[in-house]
Design a protein around this motif. Structure first.
Motif, PDB file in Angstrom:
ATOM      1  N   ASP A 106       6.444   6.499   3.593  1.00 27.33           N
ATOM      2  CA  ASP A 106       7.962   5.597   3.498  1.00 27.33           C
ATOM      3  C   ASP A 106       7.892   4.398   2.932  1.00 27.33           C
ATOM      4  O   ASP A 106       9.172   3.973   2.772  1.00 27.33           O
ATOM      5  CB  ASP A 106       8.165   5.570   5.121  1.00 27.33           C
ATOM      6  N   ASP A 107       6.981   3.755   2.718  1.00 26.83           N
ATOM      7  CA  ASP A 107       6.839   2.287   2.401  1.00 26.83           C
ATOM      8  C   ASP A 107       7.183   2.429   0.725  1.00 26.83           C
ATOM      9  O   ASP A 107       6.131   2.313  -0.019  1.00 26.83           O
ATOM     10  CB  ASP A 107       5.713   1.721   2.731  1.00 26.83           C
ATOM     11  N   GLU A 108       8.330   2.165   0.411  1.00 31.33           N
ATOM     12  CA  GLU A 108       8.788   2.490  -0.990  1.00 31.33           C
ATOM     13  C   GLU A 108       8.249   0.991  -1.657  1.00 31.33           C
ATOM     14  O   GLU A 108       7.918   1.387  -3.038  1.00 31.33           O
ATOM     15  CB  GLU A 108      10.144   2.528  -1.061  1.00 31.33           C
ATOM     16  N   GLU A 109       8.206  -0.257  -1.039  1.00 31.42           N
ATOM     17  CA  GLU A 109       7.606  -1.199  -1.939  1.00 31.42           C
ATOM     18  C   GLU A 109       6.200  -1.017  -2.274  1.00 31.42           C
ATOM     19  O   GLU A 109       5.866  -1.458  -3.338  1.00 31.42           O
ATOM     20  CB  GLU A 109       7.888  -2.469  -0.855  1.00 31.42           C
ATOM     21  N   LYS A 110       5.523  -0.538  -1.335  1.00 30.08           N
ATOM     22  CA  LYS A 110       3.783  -0.340  -1.422  1.00 30.08           C
ATOM     23  C   LYS A 110       3.703   0.626  -2.382  1.00 30.08           C
ATOM     24  O   LYS A 110       2.786   0.841  -3.221  1.00 30.08           O
ATOM     25  CB  LYS A 110       3.221  -0.022  -0.049  1.00 30.08           C
ATOM     26  N   LYS A 111       4.488   1.980  -2.429  1.00 30.32           N
ATOM     27  CA  LYS A 111       4.390   3.032  -3.379  1.00 30.32           C
ATOM     28  C   LYS A 111       4.698   2.283  -4.555  1.00 30.32           C
ATOM     29  O   LYS A 111       4.000   2.792  -5.700  1.00 30.32           O
ATOM     30  CB  LYS A 111       5.220   4.091  -3.072  1.00 30.32           C
ATOM     31  N   MET A 112       5.753   1.334  -5.034  1.00 31.66           N
ATOM     32  CA  MET A 112       5.799   0.658  -6.297  1.00 31.66           C
ATOM     33  C   MET A 112       4.534   0.025  -6.970  1.00 31.66           C
ATOM     34  O   MET A 112       4.153  -0.048  -7.989  1.00 31.66           O
ATOM     35  CB  MET A 112       7.036  -0.023  -6.285  1.00 31.66           C
TER      36      MET A 112
ATOM     37  N   GLU B  16       1.793  10.266  -8.129  1.00 34.32           N
ATOM     38  CA  GLU B  16       3.171  10.030  -7.389  1.00 34.32           C
ATOM     39  C   GLU B  16       3.362  11.123  -6.445  1.00 34.32           C
ATOM     40  O   GLU B  16       3.713  10.708  -5.256  1.00 34.32           O
ATOM     41  CB  GLU B  16       4.223  10.276  -8.571  1.00 34.32           C
TER      42      GLU B  16
ATOM     43  N   ARG C 137       4.292  10.628  -2.294  1.00 36.16           N
ATOM     44  CA  ARG C 137       5.679  10.951  -2.006  1.00 36.16           C
ATOM     45  C   ARG C 137       6.047  10.932  -0.501  1.00 36.16           C
ATOM     46  O   ARG C 137       7.023  10.516  -0.211  1.00 36.16           O
ATOM     47  CB  ARG C 137       6.026  12.181  -2.660  1.00 36.16           C
ATOM     48  N   LYS C 138       4.904  11.410   0.186  1.00 35.52           N
ATOM     49  CA  LYS C 138       5.351  11.631   1.665  1.00 35.52           C
ATOM     50  C   LYS C 138       5.479  10.410   2.472  1.00 35.52           C
ATOM     51  O   LYS C 138       5.864  10.259   3.545  1.00 35.52           O
ATOM     52  CB  LYS C 138       4.088  12.386   2.387  1.00 35.52           C
TER      53      LYS C 138
END
Length: 291
Positions: free
Chosen positions: A23-29, A16, A20-21
């Protein structure tokens, strides 16, 4: 050493923190869900360092290759090389230069970007002072010396860049004390975190002191099931093995060989297992580690 709840939690946090840096929250999920799915179904007998390699492939699938750590590796190799002559002089002034050299080599284990997030040169210098006074555990060091008196072959499993300069001093002193001893240093087979590989070993001149081989593996440790036949043969035919760092402990502990582990406790699991303070130095043998 198979993964435990401490290590599993640490691996998840590490993944994680690496994204964290972005911006694409959907991709991070999606990335974190794939990480969690992998960790929930992986072989539970694998060590944490062995799991980092497939986790790195998942990272690259989503985010591309990580930035090289070549600059960091060179920075700390150069920093320790700039002090090498003075440190060696200081070590040789001790009543037992070998013990002092091993203490300094253990202190260099601080330079670990996989386990220490706030590495600083000032802290390293502070630890030099602390560890120099600490010495090695007397009974274990006595057993080590007895083993060395009868040994014909020593293998040193190295760990990080910078640290490897201190290993070089220690191995030089070992060879002077035991001139008939065959000594081999084993480094990583591929670039991984800030660990020492063949390029780094040659850069600091370790290969001019002892025989150096790569282990053929991209794991941040020494997994006997993942390394080359050459490296495995060197390790399994050694009378004494000097293993540097947490990653080597995590991957090779449990093999039953005559291994003396030399490291600093840098994470919660090591602190708990060895009832130690953070950055406390350890010198322990494979056959005498409490369960």
């Amino acid at each position: 050493m198979k993964i435990n709840s401490f290590c599993l939690t640490c691996l998840i946090r590490m993944q994680e923190s690496q994204v964290r840096k972005f911006d694409d929250e959907e991709k991070k999920m999606k990335y974190m869900r794939e990480v969690l799915a992998f960790l929930s179904s992986c072989n539970p007998d694998l060590s944490a360092p062995a799991l980092v390699k497939p986790l790195s492939r998942i990272y690259e699938k989503y985010w591309g290759r990580r930035d090289s750590m070549d600059a960091v590796k060179k920075e700390f190799n150069d920093f320790l090389l700039s002090m090498e002559k003075d440190l060696e002089t200081q070590i040789r002034k001790h009543s037992d230069p070998l013990e002092a050299a091993l203490c300094f080599a253990r202190t260099g284990n601080y330079i670990d970007y996989a386990a220490v997030k706030d590495i600083s040169k000032d802290k390293l210098l502070e630890l030099f002072e602390e560890q120099e006074q600490a010495g090695l555990e007397k009974n274990e060091y006595s057993r080590f010396l007895k083993d060395m008196e009868h040994a014909s072959k020593l293998v040193c499993l190295t760990d990080n860049c910078g640290e490897v300069v201190l290993d070089k001093i220690a191995l030089k002193i070992i060879q002077e004390r035991y001139p008939d001893l065959e000594v081999t240093a084993v480094v990583r087979g591929e670039p991984v975190v800030n660990d020492a590989d063949l390029e780094a070993a040659r850069y600091v001149g370790l290969d001019r002191v002892v025989k150096v081989i790569g282990n053929g593996s991209g794991i941040a440790g020494t997994d006997l099931d993942d390394i080359s036949d050459e490296a495995r043969n060197e390790i399994e035919t050694a009378d004494v093995i000097l293993s540097k760092g947490q990653g080597n402990f995590e991957t090779i502990h449990g093999c039953g060989l005559n291994i003396y582990y030399l490291f600093l406790c840098k994470c919660d699991w090591f602190v708990k297992k060895f009832n130690a303070e953070r950055f406390e130095g350890m010198f322990i043998n494979e056959k005498r580690i409490p369960g």
